[in-house]
Design an enzyme around this catalytic site. Sequence first.
Site, PDB file in Angstrom:
ATOM      1  N   GLY A  11      10.366   5.641   6.161  1.00  0.00           N
ATOM      2  CA  GLY A  11       9.898   6.041   7.494  1.00  0.00           C
ATOM      3  C   GLY A  11       9.275   7.420   7.590  1.00  0.00           C
ATOM      4  O   GLY A  11       9.310   8.043   8.652  1.00  0.00           O
ATOM      5  N   ARG A  64       9.362 -16.825   8.862  1.00  0.00           N
ATOM      6  CA  ARG A  64       8.531 -15.714   9.335  1.00  0.00           C
ATOM      7  C   ARG A  64       8.248 -15.777  10.835  1.00  0.00           C
ATOM      8  O   ARG A  64       8.407 -14.817  11.565  1.00  0.00           O
ATOM      9  CB  ARG A  64       7.209 -15.701   8.561  1.00  0.00           C
ATOM     10  CG  ARG A  64       6.387 -14.450   8.782  1.00  0.00           C
ATOM     11  CD  ARG A  64       5.010 -14.553   8.144  1.00  0.00           C
ATOM     12  NE  ARG A  64       5.057 -15.019   6.771  1.00  0.00           N
ATOM     13  CZ  ARG A  64       5.382 -14.264   5.717  1.00  0.00           C
ATOM     14  NH1 ARG A  64       5.669 -12.993   5.883  1.00  0.00           N
ATOM     15  NH2 ARG A  64       5.399 -14.768   4.507  1.00  0.00           N
ATOM     16  N   MET A  89       7.157  -3.960   5.355  1.00  0.00           N
ATOM     17  CA  MET A  89       6.898  -4.683   4.116  1.00  0.00           C
ATOM     18  C   MET A  89       6.937  -6.203   4.256  1.00  0.00           C
ATOM     19  O   MET A  89       7.157  -6.911   3.290  1.00  0.00           O
ATOM     20  CB  MET A  89       7.896  -4.233   3.028  1.00  0.00           C
ATOM     21  CG  MET A  89       7.840  -2.742   2.732  1.00  0.00           C
ATOM     22  SD  MET A  89       6.182  -2.167   2.300  1.00  0.00           S
ATOM     23  CE  MET A  89       6.105  -2.765   0.603  1.00  0.00           C
ATOM     24  N   LEU A  92       2.751 -10.252   8.604  1.00  0.00           N
ATOM     25  CA  LEU A  92       2.907 -10.734   9.976  1.00  0.00           C
ATOM     26  C   LEU A  92       2.310 -12.128  10.105  1.00  0.00           C
ATOM     27  O   LEU A  92       1.285 -12.442   9.495  1.00  0.00           O
ATOM     28  CB  LEU A  92       2.208  -9.785  10.940  1.00  0.00           C
ATOM     29  CG  LEU A  92       2.791  -8.365  11.025  1.00  0.00           C
ATOM     30  CD1 LEU A  92       1.896  -7.477  11.885  1.00  0.00           C
ATOM     31  CD2 LEU A  92       4.212  -8.395  11.577  1.00  0.00           C
ATOM     32  N   HIS A 108      -2.586   2.052   4.683  1.00  0.00           N
ATOM     33  CA  HIS A 108      -2.517   1.524   3.323  1.00  0.00           C
ATOM     34  C   HIS A 108      -2.864   2.653   2.346  1.00  0.00           C
ATOM     35  O   HIS A 108      -3.851   3.357   2.555  1.00  0.00           O
ATOM     36  CB  HIS A 108      -3.503   0.352   3.170  1.00  0.00           C
ATOM     37  CG  HIS A 108      -3.405  -0.280   1.812  1.00  0.00           C
ATOM     38  ND1 HIS A 108      -2.360  -1.111   1.466  1.00  0.00           N
ATOM     39  CD2 HIS A 108      -4.194  -0.166   0.721  1.00  0.00           C
ATOM     40  CE1 HIS A 108      -2.521  -1.487   0.208  1.00  0.00           C
ATOM     41  NE2 HIS A 108      -3.618  -0.935  -0.264  1.00  0.00           N
ATOM     42  N   GLU A 141      -5.839 -11.222  10.397  1.00  0.00           N
ATOM     43  CA  GLU A 141      -4.980 -12.218   9.748  1.00  0.00           C
ATOM     44  C   GLU A 141      -5.084 -12.207   8.224  1.00  0.00           C
ATOM     45  O   GLU A 141      -4.381 -12.944   7.551  1.00  0.00           O
ATOM     46  CB  GLU A 141      -5.243 -13.607  10.350  1.00  0.00           C
ATOM     47  CG  GLU A 141      -4.722 -13.653  11.787  1.00  0.00           C
ATOM     48  CD  GLU A 141      -4.864 -15.008  12.464  1.00  0.00           C
ATOM     49  OE1 GLU A 141      -4.871 -16.030  11.766  1.00  0.00           O
ATOM     50  OE2 GLU A 141      -4.975 -15.011  13.712  1.00  0.00           O
ATOM     51  N   GLU A 142      -5.969 -11.369   7.662  1.00  0.00           N
ATOM     52  CA  GLU A 142      -6.041 -11.254   6.198  1.00  0.00           C
ATOM     53  C   GLU A 142      -5.357  -9.964   5.763  1.00  0.00           C
ATOM     54  O   GLU A 142      -5.454  -8.944   6.451  1.00  0.00           O
ATOM     55  CB  GLU A 142      -7.503 -11.170   5.752  1.00  0.00           C
ATOM     56  CG  GLU A 142      -8.115 -12.496   5.398  1.00  0.00           C
ATOM     57  CD  GLU A 142      -9.556 -12.297   4.940  1.00  0.00           C
ATOM     58  OE1 GLU A 142      -9.774 -11.702   3.868  1.00  0.00           O
ATOM     59  OE2 GLU A 142     -10.440 -12.712   5.681  1.00  0.00           O
ATOM     60  N   GLU A 171       0.861  12.781   1.730  1.00  0.00           N
ATOM     61  CA  GLU A 171       0.519  13.895   2.649  1.00  0.00           C
ATOM     62  C   GLU A 171      -0.713  13.536   3.469  1.00  0.00           C
ATOM     63  O   GLU A 171      -0.783  13.803   4.665  1.00  0.00           O
ATOM     64  CB  GLU A 171       0.190  15.165   1.843  1.00  0.00           C
ATOM     65  CG  GLU A 171       1.376  15.887   1.275  1.00  0.00           C
ATOM     66  CD  GLU A 171       0.927  17.061   0.393  1.00  0.00           C
ATOM     67  OE1 GLU A 171      -0.185  17.593   0.591  1.00  0.00           O
ATOM     68  OE2 GLU A 171       1.700  17.406  -0.517  1.00  0.00           O
TER      69      GLU A 171
HETATM   70  C1  GRF Z   1       3.353   4.335   2.566  1.00  0.00           C
HETATM   71  O1  GRF Z   1       2.817   4.701   1.321  1.00  0.00           O
HETATM   72  C2  GRF Z   1       2.437   3.383   3.287  1.00  0.00           C
HETATM   73  O2  GRF Z   1       1.089   3.637   3.073  1.00  0.00           O
HETATM   74  C3  GRF Z   1       2.813   2.063   2.675  1.00  0.00           C
HETATM   75  O3  GRF Z   1       4.208   2.117   2.523  1.00  0.00           O
HETATM   76  C4  GRF Z   1       4.612   3.492   2.387  1.00  0.00           C
HETATM   77  C5  GRF Z   1       5.615   3.751   3.470  1.00  0.00           C
HETATM   78  O4  GRF Z   1       6.177   5.024   3.395  1.00  0.00           O
HETATM   79  N1  GRF Z   1       2.331   0.969   3.492  1.00  0.00           N
HETATM   80  P1  GRF Z   1       7.032   5.609   4.584  1.00  0.00           P
HETATM   81  O5  GRF Z   1       8.120   4.569   4.893  1.00  0.00           O
HETATM   82  O6  GRF Z   1       6.126   5.818   5.753  1.00  0.00           O
HETATM   83  O7  GRF Z   1       7.604   6.876   4.079  1.00  0.00           O
END
Ligand code: GRF
Length: 200
Positions: A11, A64, A89, A92, A108, A141-142, A171
Amino acid sequence: MKIGILISGRGSNMAAIADAVARGDIPGAEIAVVVSDKPGAAGLVKAAERGIEAIAIPRSGRIREDHDRELVAALTERGIELVCLAGYMRLLSPFFIRSFPNRIVNIHPSLLPSFKGLDAQRQAFEYGVRITGCTVHFVDEELDHGAIILQKAVAVADDDTAETLSARILEQEHASYIEALRLICGGNYRIEGRRIEFGS
Ligand code: GRF
């Protein structure tokens, strides 16, 4: 803009967004709830410490769409207008995505469309690219595919490991997510296919 943030783990992006909102750096934004699909997620503690409602809606063993229906109900009950995925993770379902059209944002850790999917920083490192980075995009949706809001580049150093590179990307993720939400909450944009026109 009432925001709901979905997480599964640490988080740090959620905390960066919440701290920016608390500082007044994302005008008009309010974090109304943080939801994790993993009850033990460290990010839930970080959210609660910041005085944000933090709940778990466990995914384990659930189909799901059933799980997503519960998530959507929790978000709509709280009047959520924008959903931010921050290390969430689980894919959806179309049901979830159609419940918030053009109202779901993801981060991402690569320059999309390169290195979609899991462990994108390591994928980029092992591929040998000299520049990678992060992407904030709307969710469709992709997987890792929707219209791009903002990207930041990170150069790969000769002495990098996948871990040191990931730390520098992280960062930039935090800065990017805040900047992207400032743009989206400002409302001054139009989505034209894959392209987003700002200031229109
Ligand atoms: C991040 O690298 C984000 O880009 C990826 O999962 C990681 C999550 O990190 N989707 P955090 O839980 O926000 O520290």
